[in-house]
Design a protein around this motif. Sequence first.
Motif: not given
Length: 205
Positions: A83, A85, A89, A138, A158-159, A180, A182
């Motif tokens: 994944e 963004h 992160e 991931y 997020t997420n 996100k 993926l």
Amino acid sequence: MKIHNVANLKFERYGQILRGYDFTEIVEKMQETPLPEGVVYEPSVEELECLPIYKQLFSQGYGELPIQIGYCNGNNHKLNAVEYHRSSEINIAATDLILLLGHQGDIEDDFTYDTSRIEAFLLPKGTAVELYATTLHYAPCNANEGGFRAVVVLPKGTNYPLSDTNRTEGEDALLAATNKWLIGHAEGGLPEGSFIGLKGENITV
């Protein structure tokens, strides 16, 4: 697969080690969080966000952009998916763990990705890294028998579930949650409707 330490120069393509922070308290607090046989992810955890490190990560780490602090814990030995963004992160290792990383620039025009490009990095307990927005990642993998615990810091929101799930064209087909994108492996056990575009072996460590 060769496993490099995040201190290795190879890691510089994917991120940087964070310095000038004291993660002792949050690493200790993480020892109270669940450690299942599978993998659990919680995007926002009040017990972590109330710690003093939150203010420093908010102010310095993200330049006063609203953030959330959660965790990803469990037992895992496979890649299963990657994944990315639109933002960095931050991962803080509450145990030794292994990160399987790739680069967004290596995604093909049809949004497939060859897993032979993945590289593995050991993130030692107490160490934190910023994974750049262009870094494919991931769930972490076990570095030891006892599973892994990882703090996950991301921009707030997020997420979480999407308001519009009718996305089938181009990069939109990869959007699995807010912020996100993926790409899954056919053997990854992902939910129905996930974009399956990983070519090659489902990497195991």
